[in-house]
Each structure stands twice: as C-alpha cells, then as structure tokens.
Design an enzyme around this catalytic site. Sequence first.
Site, PDB file in Angstrom:
ATOM      1  CG  ASN A   1      56.225  40.352 -18.826  1.00 55.47           C
ATOM      2  OD1 ASN A   1      57.118  39.969 -18.069  1.00 55.47           O
ATOM      3  ND2 ASN A   1      56.409  40.496 -20.133  1.00 55.47           N
ATOM      4  CD1 TRP A   2      55.530  42.763 -12.685  1.00 58.68           C
ATOM      5  CD2 TRP A   2      56.777  42.037 -10.964  1.00 58.68           C
ATOM      6  NE1 TRP A   2      54.738  42.772 -11.564  1.00 58.68           N
ATOM      7  CE2 TRP A   2      55.478  42.325 -10.492  1.00 58.68           C
ATOM      8  CE3 TRP A   2      57.727  41.569 -10.052  1.00 58.68           C
ATOM      9  CZ2 TRP A   2      55.111  42.168  -9.150  1.00 58.68           C
ATOM     10  CZ3 TRP A   2      57.356  41.404  -8.711  1.00 58.68           C
ATOM     11  CH2 TRP A   2      56.066  41.703  -8.277  1.00 58.68           C
ATOM     12  CE  LYS A   3      57.562  44.267 -20.943  1.00 60.77           C
ATOM     13  NZ  LYS A   3      57.573  44.669 -22.312  1.00 60.77           N
TER      14      LYS A   3
ATOM     15  CG  HIS B   1      57.024  38.616 -24.261  1.00 56.77           C
ATOM     16  ND1 HIS B   1      57.729  39.642 -24.835  1.00 56.77           N
ATOM     17  CD2 HIS B   1      56.025  39.196 -23.554  1.00 56.77           C
ATOM     18  CE1 HIS B   1      57.185  40.806 -24.465  1.00 56.77           C
ATOM     19  NE2 HIS B   1      56.146  40.555 -23.686  1.00 56.77           N
TER      20      HIS B   1
ATOM     21  CD  GLU C   1      59.840  42.600 -24.299  1.00 59.36           C
ATOM     22  OE1 GLU C   1      60.052  42.021 -23.229  1.00 59.36           O
ATOM     23  OE2 GLU C   1      59.062  43.581 -24.388  1.00 59.36           O
TER      24      GLU C   1
ATOM     25  CD  GLU D   1      51.894  40.602 -25.042  1.00 65.13           C
ATOM     26  OE1 GLU D   1      51.490  41.311 -24.125  1.00 65.13           O
ATOM     27  OE2 GLU D   1      53.060  40.221 -25.136  1.00 65.13           O
TER      28      GLU D   1
ATOM     29  N   GLY E   1      55.095  48.195 -25.162  1.00 70.10           N
ATOM     30  CA  GLY E   1      56.015  49.172 -24.575  1.00 70.10           C
ATOM     31  C   GLY E   1      56.127  50.473 -25.359  1.00 70.10           C
TER      32      GLY E   1
ATOM     33  CB  SER F   1      50.590  50.344 -24.856  1.00 71.61           C
ATOM     34  OG  SER F   1      51.906  50.358 -25.376  1.00 71.61           O
TER      35      SER F   1
ATOM     36  N   GLY G   1      52.528  44.879 -19.271  1.00 69.59           N
ATOM     37  CA  GLY G   1      53.965  45.012 -19.029  1.00 69.59           C
ATOM     38  C   GLY G   1      54.238  46.213 -18.141  1.00 69.59           C
ATOM     39  N   GLY G   2      54.588  47.344 -18.768  1.00 71.98           N
ATOM     40  CA  GLY G   2      55.011  48.545 -18.040  1.00 71.98           C
ATOM     41  C   GLY G   2      54.100  48.924 -16.880  1.00 71.98           C
TER      42      GLY G   2
HETATM   43  C1  PEP Z   1      54.307  42.869 -22.383  1.00 74.17           C
HETATM   44  O1  PEP Z   1      55.351  42.919 -21.765  1.00 74.17           O
HETATM   45  O2  PEP Z   1      53.870  41.781 -22.774  1.00 74.17           O
HETATM   46  C2  PEP Z   1      53.585  44.112 -22.673  1.00 74.17           C
HETATM   47  C3  PEP Z   1      52.428  44.044 -23.271  1.00 74.17           C
HETATM   48  O3  PEP Z   1      54.198  45.283 -22.292  1.00 74.17           O
HETATM   49  P1  PEP Z   1      53.508  46.742 -22.241  1.00 74.17           P
HETATM   50  O4  PEP Z   1      52.215  46.600 -21.451  1.00 74.17           O
HETATM   51  O5  PEP Z   1      54.491  47.614 -21.531  1.00 74.17           O
HETATM   52  O6  PEP Z   1      53.225  47.163 -23.627  1.00 74.17           O
END
Ligand code: PEP
Length: 260
Positions: free
Chosen positions: A9-11, A94, A96, A166, A172, A212, A233-234
Amino acid sequence: MRRLLIVGNWKMHLNASQASLLLHRLQENIKIYRDIEVVLAPSMLVLQPLSVQIDRRKFRLAAQNAYFKDEGAFTGEVSFTMLRDLAHYVIVGHSERRHILNEDLPMIRDKVAASFRNGITPILCVGETKQERDDGETKQVLHDQLMTALSNLTAEEVGEMVIAYEPVWAIGTGDIAKPDQAEDAVTYIRNYVKDVFGNKAAKTTRILYGGSVVPDVTFGFLDIPGIDGFLVGGASLNYHSFSEIVLAAHRWQREQEDEA
Ligand code: PEP
C-alpha cells in the site's frame, strides 16, 4: 500449496515518475513466483500509467479506495465501475479512511458490495485501536466490523475476498503485533467466517496481517496459523525492503514444500 498474497500500500506517496521508477526497480528485483501473488496499491492518479508498465506475470494492481455508487454527481470520487479492467483489488475500510476520512460501518459495507458488483475483489481491513485493545474490546470491534461489512454477501463471495487484520496501533508505528495477538485475531476472523458463511468460505478466504511489517519479521509471521500473507505500508515504498519481504515469503513457501 496455498498461494501467499503480499500487498504493498503506497498510501498518498509518489507522483507519476516516482511511482514508475519504483515499479521499474521492483520489476528488476522480483522474479515470477507461482507461489506468491504480489499486488501493488499506488495512488489513484497513477493506476492507469502503471497498468501499461506493469509486468502482469509478476504483479497485480489494487486501488486504495473507491466510492460505492457506480456513477453520478459525486464530485471528486472514483467509482468501482471506473476501476474495472484497471484494478484487480480495491482496499476497503483501511483504518486511515475509517479514522481520518470518517468512513463508517455502513459505508464500508456498501463499498464491499460495490466491489463485488463490479467484479473487483475487496481487501477489507479490520482492526482495533489501542484504546479498544486496552479495554478488552478487540473481538467485539472485529465482530462489529465483520458483521456489517459482510452482511450482504453470499458465502461464495466471502470465500473469494481478502480480509486484512490491521491493528490500528501497529500501522506505521513500528509497534508490530506480537505473534499471539495476530494469531488470536486471525483465528477469530476465520471462525467468524466459518460460523456465518460455512466451512468452505472459511477455508478459501485469505486473511492477511498488516501493521509495521518489515523483512525481518516476514518469515516468522508466516508460521502463524491462518495467515495468508501481508498488507505492507511503509516498507512497500522501498524497493529493497519490499523485494526482501517477497523473497522471504517465497523462501518460506519452499521450506514448507521441502518439509511436506
Ligand atoms: C498499511 O498501510 O496498511 C500498513 C500496514 O502500514 P505500515 O506497514 O506502514 O504499518
């Protein structure tokens, strides 16, 4: 052998040229793996150009969101209908979007339904906040999120979808869930699907862990019963770390095959 699913997920990161460069590097680093499905979720803006550049033997595309109406006066929105033929998956719910964009349970239910209506597989995100976990409400939160989001679906549809556990506090933050916390939640989700939609759906629904995830934890987390892959994500924004995650998952699969 069960095919693992890894979603990046490049957000809200990367403009068109940055996204194209990242895809180029990933295509150099990631081979064709028949035991891993790798999905990239770039911003809406770059889905179209990436769909031309992408090596479909290696990757599929996901959108990070879409609107639940198919067409109409909804300024600024993009519908699932518009994403047909462009995205194989859409991430729905998600944290966010739930917490920053105020998406509520009925809206997420409508998005899951719109996804199926348009032939796109939803990746439904569920998970509790830190406060909810501390208050012992994790299972209740998962129950409410699942009950609403899956309420209009057939067992066959649920069996085709992806659910990502999640925990909000792990996204994050670098504060990855402990293996027993992830196992408890994933088991709860699969049992919910089994109780409401039956054994067959519970066997085929793919359940991911997200929060994470970094290369170092990949191998160990795949040992957790019931985890079919990751939502990253990151670490998906760096070609090196994302490629390492995919490679670790491939090694894990080969180890399982050797042991079988
Ligand atoms: C996400 O964006 O769904 C996520 C899990 O981010 P991260 O891996 O950065 O925690």
